[in-house]
Design a protein around this motif. Structure first.
Motif, PDB file in Angstrom:
ATOM      1  N   UNK A  63       0.486  -1.650  -0.182  1.00 43.68           N
ATOM      2  CA  UNK A  63       0.158  -0.362   0.025  1.00 43.68           C
ATOM      3  C   UNK A  63       1.300   1.352  -0.257  1.00 43.68           C
ATOM      4  N   UNK A  64       1.925   1.426   1.054  1.00 47.46           N
ATOM      5  CA  UNK A  64       2.924   2.196   0.538  1.00 47.46           C
ATOM      6  C   UNK A  64       3.481   2.825  -0.760  1.00 47.46           C
ATOM      7  N   UNK A  65       3.729   0.894  -1.327  1.00 47.10           N
ATOM      8  CA  UNK A  65       4.378   1.569  -2.870  1.00 47.10           C
ATOM      9  C   UNK A  65       3.281   2.130  -4.169  1.00 47.10           C
ATOM     10  N   UNK A  66       2.278   1.326  -3.479  1.00 47.22           N
ATOM     11  CA  UNK A  66       1.472   2.313  -4.301  1.00 47.22           C
ATOM     12  C   UNK A  66       0.422   3.644  -4.722  1.00 47.22           C
ATOM     13  N   UNK A  67       0.476   3.984  -3.084  1.00 50.00           N
ATOM     14  CA  UNK A  67       0.290   5.881  -2.968  1.00 50.00           C
ATOM     15  C   UNK A  67       1.987   6.320  -3.494  1.00 50.00           C
ATOM     16  N   UNK A  68       3.192   5.809  -3.352  1.00 54.36           N
ATOM     17  CA  UNK A  68       4.519   6.863  -4.059  1.00 54.36           C
ATOM     18  C   UNK A  68       3.792   6.847  -5.012  1.00 54.36           C
ATOM     19  N   UNK A  69       3.544   5.443  -5.410  1.00 58.37           N
ATOM     20  CA  UNK A  69       3.900   5.182  -7.155  1.00 58.37           C
ATOM     21  C   UNK A  69       2.665   6.527  -7.308  1.00 58.37           C
ATOM     22  N   UNK A  70       1.264   6.229  -6.786  1.00 59.38           N
ATOM     23  CA  UNK A  70       0.334   7.350  -7.610  1.00 59.38           C
ATOM     24  C   UNK A  70       0.384   8.851  -7.822  1.00 59.38           C
ATOM     25  N   UNK A  71       1.069   9.083  -6.584  1.00 52.79           N
ATOM     26  CA  UNK A  71       1.132   9.912  -6.420  1.00 52.79           C
ATOM     27  C   UNK A  71       2.630  10.665  -7.310  1.00 52.79           C
ATOM     28  N   UNK A  72       3.299   9.851  -7.806  1.00 52.52           N
ATOM     29  CA  UNK A  72       4.799  10.390  -8.561  1.00 52.52           C
ATOM     30  C   UNK A  72       5.850  10.069  -8.288  1.00 52.52           C
ATOM     31  N   UNK A  73       6.098   9.509  -7.097  1.00 52.29           N
ATOM     32  CA  UNK A  73       6.994   9.066  -6.545  1.00 52.29           C
ATOM     33  C   UNK A  73       8.025   8.520  -7.059  1.00 52.29           C
ATOM     34  N   UNK A  75       8.189   4.966  -9.703  1.00 50.66           N
ATOM     35  CA  UNK A  75       7.964   4.176 -11.029  1.00 50.66           C
ATOM     36  C   UNK A  75       8.517   2.682 -10.761  1.00 50.66           C
ATOM     37  N   UNK A  76       7.725   1.563 -11.065  1.00 50.98           N
ATOM     38  CA  UNK A  76       7.996   0.929 -10.958  1.00 50.98           C
ATOM     39  C   UNK A  76       8.328   0.244 -12.488  1.00 50.98           C
ATOM     40  N   UNK A  77       9.309  -0.594 -12.930  1.00 43.08           N
ATOM     41  CA  UNK A  77       9.218  -0.947 -14.352  1.00 43.08           C
ATOM     42  C   UNK A  77       9.609  -2.674 -14.306  1.00 43.08           C
ATOM     43  N   UNK A  78       8.677  -3.698 -14.932  1.00 40.15           N
ATOM     44  CA  UNK A  78       8.744  -5.086 -14.539  1.00 40.15           C
ATOM     45  C   UNK A  78       9.384  -5.690 -15.994  1.00 40.15           C
ATOM     46  N   UNK A  79      10.536  -6.263 -15.801  1.00 39.20           N
ATOM     47  CA  UNK A  79      10.899  -6.662 -15.989  1.00 39.20           C
ATOM     48  C   UNK A  79      10.881  -7.846 -16.819  1.00 39.20           C
ATOM     49  N   UNK A  80      11.649  -8.915 -18.010  1.00 36.92           N
ATOM     50  CA  UNK A  80      10.993 -10.094 -18.674  1.00 36.92           C
ATOM     51  C   UNK A  80      12.198 -10.597 -19.194  1.00 36.92           C
ATOM     52  N   UNK A  81      12.197 -12.233 -19.047  1.00 32.39           N
ATOM     53  CA  UNK A  81      13.594 -12.285 -19.303  1.00 32.39           C
ATOM     54  C   UNK A  81      12.862 -13.915 -20.351  1.00 32.39           C
ATOM     55  N   UNK A  82      13.457 -13.891 -21.143  1.00 26.49           N
ATOM     56  CA  UNK A  82      12.182 -15.002 -21.468  1.00 26.49           C
ATOM     57  C   UNK A  82      10.638 -15.458 -21.830  1.00 26.49           C
ATOM     58  N   UNK A  83      10.362 -14.287 -21.852  1.00 24.33           N
ATOM     59  CA  UNK A  83       8.963 -14.483 -21.666  1.00 24.33           C
ATOM     60  C   UNK A  83       8.438 -14.550 -21.263  1.00 24.33           C
ATOM     61  N   UNK A  84       9.355 -14.026 -19.274  1.00 26.23           N
ATOM     62  CA  UNK A  84       9.005 -14.387 -18.700  1.00 26.23           C
ATOM     63  C   UNK A  84       8.815 -13.673 -18.054  1.00 26.23           C
ATOM     64  N   UNK A  85       8.020 -12.899 -16.307  1.00 21.47           N
ATOM     65  CA  UNK A  85       8.250 -11.806 -15.981  1.00 21.47           C
ATOM     66  C   UNK A  85       9.040 -12.199 -14.498  1.00 21.47           C
ATOM     67  N   UNK A  86       9.845 -11.328 -14.420  1.00 24.39           N
ATOM     68  CA  UNK A  86      11.873 -11.518 -13.963  1.00 24.39           C
ATOM     69  C   UNK A  86      11.855 -10.276 -13.094  1.00 24.39           C
ATOM     70  N   UNK A  87      12.445  -9.663 -12.659  1.00 24.62           N
ATOM     71  CA  UNK A  87      12.709  -8.334 -11.305  1.00 24.62           C
ATOM     72  C   UNK A  87      11.901  -7.255 -12.080  1.00 24.62           C
ATOM     73  N   UNK A  88      11.489  -6.473 -10.806  1.00 27.28           N
ATOM     74  CA  UNK A  88      10.742  -5.342 -10.876  1.00 27.28           C
ATOM     75  C   UNK A  88      11.917  -4.317 -10.543  1.00 27.28           C
ATOM     76  N   UNK A  89      12.472  -3.526 -11.580  1.00 21.62           N
ATOM     77  CA  UNK A  89      12.990  -1.939 -11.127  1.00 21.62           C
ATOM     78  C   UNK A  89      12.208  -0.487 -10.534  1.00 21.62           C
TER      79      UNK A  89
END
Length: 98
Positions: A63-73, A75-89
């Motif tokens: 919920x804290x991360x979602x709030x920070x994302x909603x307020x613009x502080x 950004x989470x970028x989901x990485x993919x490797x071999x067509x599968x979800x990998x780390x989140x930046x």
């Protein structure tokens, strides 16, 4: 008037006041962002990892991360490797992004 004197020694964090003074952010989001800014640049961010070091549940971190994302502080970028979800930046912005 009460004054606070802080004795700075070592192992402290310098950060912007924007998120701390943003009235739209809850204290939880402000504290989470402050803690995240205090971590080393190479720290491996994850909900589970933040939950452990912050001593609170994963739902509270989410919920804290979602709030920070909603307020613009945050950004989470989901990485993919071999067509599968990998780390989140996690990209933290010291000032709110539009």
């Amino acid at each position: 008037m009460t004054k606070i004197k802080v004795s700075h020694n070592k192992n402290y964090t310098i950060m912007s006041n924007y998120h701390l003074r943003d009235k739209k952010l809850s204290l939880k989001a402000k504290g989470l962002m402050s803690y995240m800014l205090s971590l080393p640049d190479n720290w491996d961010y994850s909900v589970s990892g933040l939950s452990i070091v912050c001593n609170c549940g994963r739902d509270a971190i989410r919920t804290g991360l979602n709030e920070l994302e909603k307020q613009g502080y945050l950004k989470r970028v989901q990485q993919k490797e071999n067509g599968k979800f990998d780390k989140t930046i996690y990209i933290l912005h010291e000032e709110k992004q539009k």
